[in-house]
Scaffold this active site. Structure first.
Site, mmCIF file in Angstrom:
data_model
loop_
_atom_site.group_PDB
_atom_site.id
_atom_site.type_symbol
_atom_site.label_atom_id
_atom_site.label_comp_id
_atom_site.label_asym_id
_atom_site.label_seq_id
_atom_site.Cartn_x
_atom_site.Cartn_y
_atom_site.Cartn_z
ATOM 1 C CG HIS A 32 -23.834 36.112 5.156
ATOM 2 N ND1 HIS A 32 -22.636 36.832 5.282
ATOM 3 C CD2 HIS A 32 -24.703 36.382 6.173
ATOM 4 C CE1 HIS A 32 -22.581 37.340 6.419
ATOM 5 N NE2 HIS A 32 -23.972 37.193 6.875
ATOM 6 C CB CYS A 35 -0.234 7.830 0.910
ATOM 7 S SG CYS A 35 -1.729 8.382 1.185
ATOM 8 N N GLY A 52 0.787 -1.453 0.007
ATOM 9 C CA GLY A 52 -0.180 0.142 -0.084
ATOM 10 C C GLY A 52 1.026 1.427 -0.003
HETATM 11 C C1 LIG Z 1 4.718 11.788 6.983
HETATM 12 C C2 LIG Z 1 4.404 12.109 5.473
HETATM 13 C C3 LIG Z 1 3.267 12.795 5.508
HETATM 14 C C4 LIG Z 1 2.730 12.954 3.918
HETATM 15 N N1 LIG Z 1 1.544 13.543 3.783
HETATM 16 C C5 LIG Z 1 0.970 14.100 2.703
HETATM 17 C C6 LIG Z 1 0.031 14.699 2.613
HETATM 18 O O1 LIG Z 1 -0.925 15.075 3.518
HETATM 19 N N2 LIG Z 1 -0.651 14.806 1.540
HETATM 20 C C7 LIG Z 1 0.164 14.362 0.074
HETATM 21 O O2 LIG Z 1 -0.301 14.588 -1.117
HETATM 22 N N3 LIG Z 1 1.030 13.648 0.399
HETATM 23 C C8 LIG Z 1 1.563 13.404 1.638
HETATM 24 N N4 LIG Z 1 2.796 12.813 1.701
HETATM 25 C C9 LIG Z 1 3.510 12.445 0.484
HETATM 26 C C10 LIG Z 1 2.730 10.947 0.008
HETATM 27 O O3 LIG Z 1 2.807 10.014 0.962
HETATM 28 C C11 LIG Z 1 3.756 10.335 -1.090
HETATM 29 O O4 LIG Z 1 3.850 11.589 -2.248
HETATM 30 C C12 LIG Z 1 2.967 9.282 -1.943
HETATM 31 O O5 LIG Z 1 2.599 8.245 -1.063
HETATM 32 C C13 LIG Z 1 4.001 8.770 -3.022
HETATM 33 O O6 LIG Z 1 3.416 7.576 -3.570
HETATM 34 P P1 LIG Z 1 4.190 6.644 -4.493
HETATM 35 O O7 LIG Z 1 3.383 5.525 -5.216
HETATM 36 O O8 LIG Z 1 5.188 7.403 -5.462
HETATM 37 O O9 LIG Z 1 5.253 5.811 -3.359
HETATM 38 P P2 LIG Z 1 4.874 4.856 -2.248
HETATM 39 O O10 LIG Z 1 3.598 5.237 -1.701
HETATM 40 O O11 LIG Z 1 6.144 5.337 -1.586
HETATM 41 O O12 LIG Z 1 5.059 3.508 -2.808
HETATM 42 C C14 LIG Z 1 6.287 2.987 -3.253
HETATM 43 C C15 LIG Z 1 6.644 1.411 -2.867
HETATM 44 O O13 LIG Z 1 7.542 0.956 -3.596
HETATM 45 C C16 LIG Z 1 7.995 0.199 -2.723
HETATM 46 N N5 LIG Z 1 9.777 -0.199 -3.253
HETATM 47 C C17 LIG Z 1 10.731 0.814 -3.349
HETATM 48 N N6 LIG Z 1 11.604 0.497 -3.706
HETATM 49 C C18 LIG Z 1 11.158 -0.969 -4.365
HETATM 50 C C19 LIG Z 1 11.810 -2.049 -4.840
HETATM 51 N N7 LIG Z 1 13.065 -1.617 -5.292
HETATM 52 N N8 LIG Z 1 11.450 -3.457 -4.801
HETATM 53 C C20 LIG Z 1 10.287 -3.279 -4.562
HETATM 54 N N9 LIG Z 1 9.301 -2.376 -3.834
HETATM 55 C C21 LIG Z 1 10.078 -1.247 -3.635
HETATM 56 C C22 LIG Z 1 8.027 0.807 -1.295
HETATM 57 O O14 LIG Z 1 8.118 -0.094 -0.213
HETATM 58 C C23 LIG Z 1 6.633 1.554 -1.366
HETATM 59 O O15 LIG Z 1 5.929 0.552 -0.729
HETATM 60 C C24 LIG Z 1 3.211 12.414 2.991
HETATM 61 C C25 LIG Z 1 4.243 11.642 3.282
HETATM 62 C C26 LIG Z 1 5.049 11.417 4.520
HETATM 63 C C27 LIG Z 1 6.150 10.673 4.578
#
Ligand SMILES: Cc1cc2nc3c(=O)[nH]c(=O)nc-3n(C[C@H](O)[C@H](O)[C@H](O)COP(=O)(O)OP(=O)(O)OC[C@H]3O[C@@H](n4cnc5c(N)ncnc54)[C@H](O)[C@@H]3O)c2cc1C
Length: 463
Positions: A443, A40, A37
């Site tokens: 309002h 996020c 998941g």
């Molecule tokens: C504390 C915190 C609060 C946040 N609050 C907000 C918010 O309020 N609003 C907002 O818009 N954004 C927020 N963000 C940012 C947001 O969470 C991220 O921008 C978003 O989740 C990125 O999604 P993604 O799919 O790019 O990566 P991710 O959701 O990080 O998914 C990447 C996945 O890939 C896996 N992975 C990585 N490398 C490998 C590999 N080589 N092999 C197999 N698996 C791998 C990881 O384990 C991970 O599960 C927040 C982030 C944090 C840390």
């Protein structure tokens, strides 16, 4: 053993949503090396905001007296707050994982993946074995990870990042946070509202320094009233606390900060190292992001990237929007859609809340853009009176000749919701005049601050 797929996805965060009905008759591999998941759901937006809601309630109780309502905060049951959050989130993660394991056309691999050649991946499975996955198309949706400064890691002392701090056993008395960005601001609000003494140590002169300077300045001023804020400060050494527990931080101005718990919130770096970028032919940018073109294609044919590993902003709504676009592009090679990078808003769920979209005043000045600015106080509207608000603002930047908004920057209660009509106006090219006068504003709702901010902009001529 090598298995071939139509599509292989690295990362089950936003990558998980790529498996649209278009892939019902195709073979999809989804590879996850961490918690199913992604950020996020498990350690990012969702749990933090669930904690923030509880923190807002605690703060409201503490501040109720100024409305003539006497209330006392009897306590915060940390373990109940924490377990409410993860009692909801963990089953969702587990359900998503199970769905992909049992899904008719998806195969889930649990382990770290790296490229060994063109669209060829090795997955290091948890039991020490390896699997080779090849695919016609690969999407890298690998996210980012917290950066921890050497001074912290080299000290050998325990520390937390946002990945771990929400699951601690008990509230500390004193929390030190290194960092001045949005994660530091949100965590400071959560822990301070729960009664923890919070010290924020930031290198720059302002917290949230990427924001419009006036908003960052106002935010930093309010932060100083709530937390012990040390700006223009570096941590130069760490040692164990006096009683052997906790940590003592030495700052470059010779001051020390003692804390029972240390949270490092100094930014997040794309998960591109260890991916085998070279073997795959993936180009990287200086900041570690995978380089993509306007459609999300990397420099390696058939390999795409999205979200924190490649996007210009680390935001979940952006990662989701990129995933929707790439889900389309994967199956429509003759009708590629560009990644939606215009008018991307962001919010900081601290105290106060902040929300922003578009150009700041400084960016307009730097770019030499003709612009006009209006700052509207919440306190000049009826609902602002109801809230006794004296600090919150809606700052708008517009092009006076076209009558179009260039940017919006809000700081105060519900800023992250109040900004939405402004995002909409920018997305659909609605003029300031039409936004203000082409619709009713209830309002005396708080949204009147947005209406009044729009009406306050000095345009060249009515558009
Ligand atoms: C504390 C915190 C609060 C946040 N609050 C907000 C918010 O309020 N609003 C907002 O818009 N954004 C927020 N963000 C940012 C947001 O969470 C991220 O921008 C978003 O989740 C990125 O999604 P993604 O799919 O790019 O990566 P991710 O959701 O990080 O998914 C990447 C996945 O890939 C896996 N992975 C990585 N490398 C490998 C590999 N080589 N092999 C197999 N698996 C791998 C990881 O384990 C991970 O599960 C927040 C982030 C944090 C840390």
């Amino acid at each position: 053993m090598t298995q071939h797929y139509d599509l292989a996805i690295i990362g089950s965060g936003s990558g998980n949503s790529l498996v649209t009905p278009d892939f019902d008759d195709k073979r999809v591999a989804i590879i996850e090396g961490g918690t199913f998941g992604g950020t996020c759901l498990n350690v990012g937006c969702i749990p933090t905001k669930m904690f923030v809601h509880a923190a807002d309630l605690a703060l409201d109780v503490r501040q109720a007296g100024r409305y003539g309502v006497d209330a006392a905060l009897q306590g915060v049951r940390w373990s109940d707050v924490r377990d409410r959050v993860f009692g909801r989130i963990d089953p969702i993660s587990e359900g998503g994982r199970r769905y992909r394991v049992e899904g008719p056309n998806t195969t889930a691999f649990f382990g770290h993946a790296h490229f060994t050649g063109d669209r060829t991946l090795t997955v290091e499975l948890g039991d020490g074995s390896q699997e080779t996955v090849t695919a016609d198309q690969v999407v890298v949706a690998a996210g980012a990870h917290p950066v921890v400064p050497d001074v912290v890691t080299e000290s050998g002392l325990p520390f937390h990042t946002s990945d771990t701090v929400m699951r601690i056993e008990a509230l500390p008395e004193r929390l030190a946070i290194i960092g001045g960005g949005f994660i530091a601001a949100e965590m400071a609000h959560v822990f301070a509202s729960f009664g923890v003494h919070v010290t924020v140590i930031a290198r720059s002169s302002l917290l949230l320094r990427h924001l419009d300077t006036e908003i960052a300045q106002r935010f930093t001023d309010l932060a100083r009233e709530q937390w012990d804020v040390r700006t223009l400060t570096n941590v130069v050494a760490l040692e164990p606390g006096d009683d052997g527990a906790g940590v003592r931080l030495h700052l470059d101005n010779t001051a020390v900060v003692d804390a029972d718990l240390l949270l490092v919130a100094t930014g997040r770096r794309p998960n591109s190292a260890g991916l085998g970028a070279q073997a795959a032919g993936l180009g990287l940018l200086d900041d570690g992001r995978i380089a993509v073109d306007e459609y999300g294609r990397t420099s390696a044919p058939g390999v795409w990237a999205l979200g924190d590993v490649s996007a210009p902003h680390q935001l979940k709504h952006l990662a989701n929007a990129e995933a929707r676009t790439i889900a389309h592009n994967l199956v429509h090679p003759a009708d590629l859609r560009p990644l939606p990078h215009r008018h991307v808003p962001s919010g900081v769920f601290s105290h106060p809340q902040v929300a922003t979209v578009g150009l700041t005043e400084q960016e307009c000045i730097e770019q030499g853009r003709h612009h006009t600015v209006h700052v509207q106080a919440y306190g000049d509207t009826a609902y602002g009176w109801a809230m006794e608000d004296t600090t919150s603002v809606c700052k708008l930047v517009a092009d006076p000749s076209t009558g179009l908004l260039l940017g919006a920057h809000l700081m105060g209660p519900l800023a992250t919701s109040l900004i939405q009509p402004l995002v909409q106006g920018m997305a659909f090219g609605t003029t300031v005049h039409d936004l203000a006068r082409g619709q009713y504003w209830i309002h005396p709702a708080l949204a009147e601050v947005v209406e009044n901010a729009l009406l306050g902009l000095k345009l060249d001529a009515p558009a």
